[in-house]
Design a protein around this motif. Structure first.
Motif, mmCIF file in Angstrom:
data_model
loop_
_atom_site.group_PDB
_atom_site.id
_atom_site.type_symbol
_atom_site.label_atom_id
_atom_site.label_comp_id
_atom_site.label_asym_id
_atom_site.label_seq_id
_atom_site.Cartn_x
_atom_site.Cartn_y
_atom_site.Cartn_z
ATOM 1 N N UNK A 99 -0.671 -15.870 17.919
ATOM 2 C CA UNK A 99 0.221 -16.411 17.203
ATOM 3 C C UNK A 99 0.041 -16.950 15.893
ATOM 4 N N UNK A 100 -1.125 -18.013 15.914
ATOM 5 C CA UNK A 100 -1.425 -19.007 14.810
ATOM 6 C C UNK A 100 -1.812 -17.983 13.506
ATOM 7 N N UNK A 101 -2.682 -17.136 13.655
ATOM 8 C CA UNK A 101 -3.061 -16.283 12.824
ATOM 9 C C UNK A 101 -1.966 -15.145 12.276
ATOM 10 N N UNK A 102 -1.166 -14.726 13.190
ATOM 11 C CA UNK A 102 -0.244 -13.796 12.831
ATOM 12 C C UNK A 102 0.700 -14.290 11.852
ATOM 13 N N UNK A 103 1.125 -15.668 12.181
ATOM 14 C CA UNK A 103 2.288 -16.385 11.000
ATOM 15 C C UNK A 103 1.603 -16.910 10.023
ATOM 16 N N UNK A 104 0.028 -17.011 10.015
ATOM 17 C CA UNK A 104 -0.523 -17.933 8.734
ATOM 18 C C UNK A 104 -1.352 -16.738 8.652
ATOM 19 N N UNK A 105 -1.397 -15.743 8.052
ATOM 20 C CA UNK A 105 -2.438 -14.652 8.014
ATOM 21 C C UNK A 105 -3.254 -14.858 6.878
ATOM 22 N N UNK A 111 4.607 -21.454 13.902
ATOM 23 C CA UNK A 111 3.199 -21.635 14.412
ATOM 24 C C UNK A 111 2.503 -22.623 13.429
ATOM 25 N N UNK A 112 1.986 -23.805 13.965
ATOM 26 C CA UNK A 112 1.539 -24.745 13.004
ATOM 27 C C UNK A 112 0.269 -25.683 13.952
ATOM 28 N N UNK A 113 -0.622 -26.088 13.154
ATOM 29 C CA UNK A 113 -1.596 -27.086 13.735
ATOM 30 C C UNK A 113 -0.959 -28.618 13.356
ATOM 31 N N UNK A 114 -0.837 -29.480 14.421
ATOM 32 C CA UNK A 114 -0.483 -30.718 14.111
ATOM 33 C C UNK A 114 -1.839 -31.572 13.814
ATOM 34 N N UNK A 115 -2.317 -31.415 12.580
ATOM 35 C CA UNK A 115 -3.473 -32.190 12.382
ATOM 36 C C UNK A 115 -3.243 -33.867 12.219
ATOM 37 N N UNK A 116 -1.916 -34.178 12.196
ATOM 38 C CA UNK A 116 -1.991 -35.681 12.335
ATOM 39 C C UNK A 116 -2.499 -36.356 13.707
ATOM 40 N N UNK A 117 -2.353 -35.567 14.520
ATOM 41 C CA UNK A 117 -2.542 -35.999 15.910
ATOM 42 C C UNK A 117 -4.151 -36.249 15.958
ATOM 43 N N UNK A 118 -4.913 -35.567 15.092
ATOM 44 C CA UNK A 118 -6.565 -35.775 15.362
ATOM 45 C C UNK A 118 -6.780 -36.738 14.270
ATOM 46 N N UNK A 119 -5.963 -37.281 13.481
ATOM 47 C CA UNK A 119 -6.197 -38.476 12.484
ATOM 48 C C UNK A 119 -5.929 -39.678 13.173
ATOM 49 N N UNK A 120 -5.104 -39.875 14.314
ATOM 50 C CA UNK A 120 -5.190 -41.089 15.156
ATOM 51 C C UNK A 120 -6.229 -41.804 15.572
ATOM 52 N N UNK A 121 -6.137 -43.202 15.845
ATOM 53 C CA UNK A 121 -7.203 -43.892 16.452
ATOM 54 C C UNK A 121 -7.425 -43.289 17.852
ATOM 55 N N UNK A 130 -9.895 -32.136 19.175
ATOM 56 C CA UNK A 130 -8.976 -30.980 18.927
ATOM 57 C C UNK A 130 -7.496 -31.567 18.373
ATOM 58 N N UNK A 131 -6.943 -30.742 17.732
ATOM 59 C CA UNK A 131 -5.506 -30.910 17.141
ATOM 60 C C UNK A 131 -4.707 -30.076 17.859
ATOM 61 N N UNK A 132 -3.326 -30.637 18.394
ATOM 62 C CA UNK A 132 -2.308 -29.621 18.983
ATOM 63 C C UNK A 132 -2.272 -28.656 18.143
ATOM 64 N N UNK A 133 -1.950 -27.220 18.728
ATOM 65 C CA UNK A 133 -1.284 -26.363 17.919
ATOM 66 C C UNK A 133 -0.182 -25.774 18.731
ATOM 67 N N UNK A 134 1.103 -25.670 17.990
ATOM 68 C CA UNK A 134 2.523 -25.449 18.307
ATOM 69 C C UNK A 134 2.862 -24.294 17.905
ATOM 70 N N UNK A 135 3.739 -23.515 18.788
ATOM 71 C CA UNK A 135 4.638 -22.430 18.421
ATOM 72 C C UNK A 135 5.970 -22.486 18.628
ATOM 73 N N UNK A 136 7.003 -21.938 18.051
ATOM 74 C CA UNK A 136 8.088 -21.915 18.426
ATOM 75 C C UNK A 136 8.837 -20.638 18.794
ATOM 76 N N UNK A 137 9.369 -20.398 19.796
ATOM 77 C CA UNK A 137 9.989 -19.015 20.056
ATOM 78 C C UNK A 137 11.492 -19.303 20.111
ATOM 79 N N UNK A 138 12.102 -18.284 19.646
ATOM 80 C CA UNK A 138 13.692 -18.078 19.488
ATOM 81 C C UNK A 138 14.174 -17.834 20.711
#
Length: 259
Positions: free
Chosen positions: A189-195, A235-245, A250-258
């Motif tokens: 999913x992540x690569x498909x939507x962010x080729x 589909x996106x990587x939530x990089x903000x979570x990796x930057x927290x104290x 790992x960063x969470x990876x999120x997809x959205x399905x209709x």
């Protein structure tokens, strides 16, 4: 819209404030967690329920461990552990139904060092996953196999081919085993939507300033059956979570399905 996340939490008790923060901010409908590092009795279900989630989990003291969290409704457990090896005691696979989806949370073996039984176990485990993934496809239901696959699929999925050349995550055998699963008919999913996206990392080591240098790689994947892929909208990587104290590596990876 159904929002589904995979997140290697790297110790659920140590990262509980980060997990609750993440759930409150992003409000995923389903969260697949890996590397709980806690046995079943130590899983912090009360804290998770207080955040509005129900859960099924498959723990193991000190390492491994997987869980599926579902917002507002209880997930229906389908199985714990992969079929094919009754002697495999590692807590690396859990499967449930939630929000109209069949979902698996996967923590694939690391496999290092190459040339040892650990690498052989990784490849055998991936073949068992392929066989089970084929059975899931045959049911023709919207299915997502989410987790930390410990596989870097392509050269472009790492900051340095040279640095990873001898690592089990980047071996041709590991990559081929991953492709065999995808080629059954799943969509990465992540690569498909962010080729064409560069530096599509999901993991940054704690060592050598990897986060600060953005020296990461992509090992957290969500593979969608055709019935799920048809509904894929984001589909996106939530990089903000990796930057927290005291964040996970790992960063969470999120997809959205209709719907």
């Amino acid at each position: 819209m159904v929002k589904l996340v995979t997140f290697n939490i790297n110790g659920i008790r140590a990262r509980m404030p980060r997990l609750i923060e993440y759930l409150e901010r992003e409000q995923p409908d389903i969260a697949c967690l890996q590397e709980l590092k806690a046995d079943d009795d130590a899983f912090p279900i009360k804290d998770i329920e207080a955040a509005g989630y129900h859960a099924v989990w498959h723990g193991q003291k000190g390492f491994n461990g997987v869980a599926i969290l579902s917002k507002g409704e209880a997930p229906t457990l389908r199985r714990v552990g992969l079929p094919g090896d009754p002697d495999d005691t590692h807590s690396r696979y859990i499967e449930a139904e939630a929000h109209g989806l069949v979902v698996a949370s996967i923590y694939l073996p690391n496999g290092n060092p190459v040339g040892t039984e650990k690498f052989d176990y990784k490849l055998r485990w991936m073949e068992r996953l392929r066989e089970h993934a084929a059975e899931l496809l045959a049911a023709e239901r919207p299915t997502v196999l989410a987790g930390d696959y410990n596989v870097i699929p392509e050269d472009r999925d790492t900051f340095s081919r040279r640095a990873m050349a001898d690592d089990a995550l980047f071996q041709p055998e590991s990559q081929a085993a991953f492709r065999r699963i995808v080629n059954l008919g799943y969509t990465d999913a992540l690569r498909a939507l962010r080729p064409n996206e560069e530096k599509l990392w999901t993991f940054w080591d704690y060592q050598a300033g990897a986060w600060q240098r953005d020296a990461g790689f992509r090992i957290d994947h969500l593979l969608c059956s055709p019935q799920a892929a048809d509904r894929l909208r984001g589909a996106e990587v939530h990089k903000w979570a990796r930057a927290e104290e005291k964040a996970s590596d790992h960063a969470p990876v999120c997809i959205e399905l209709a719907d």
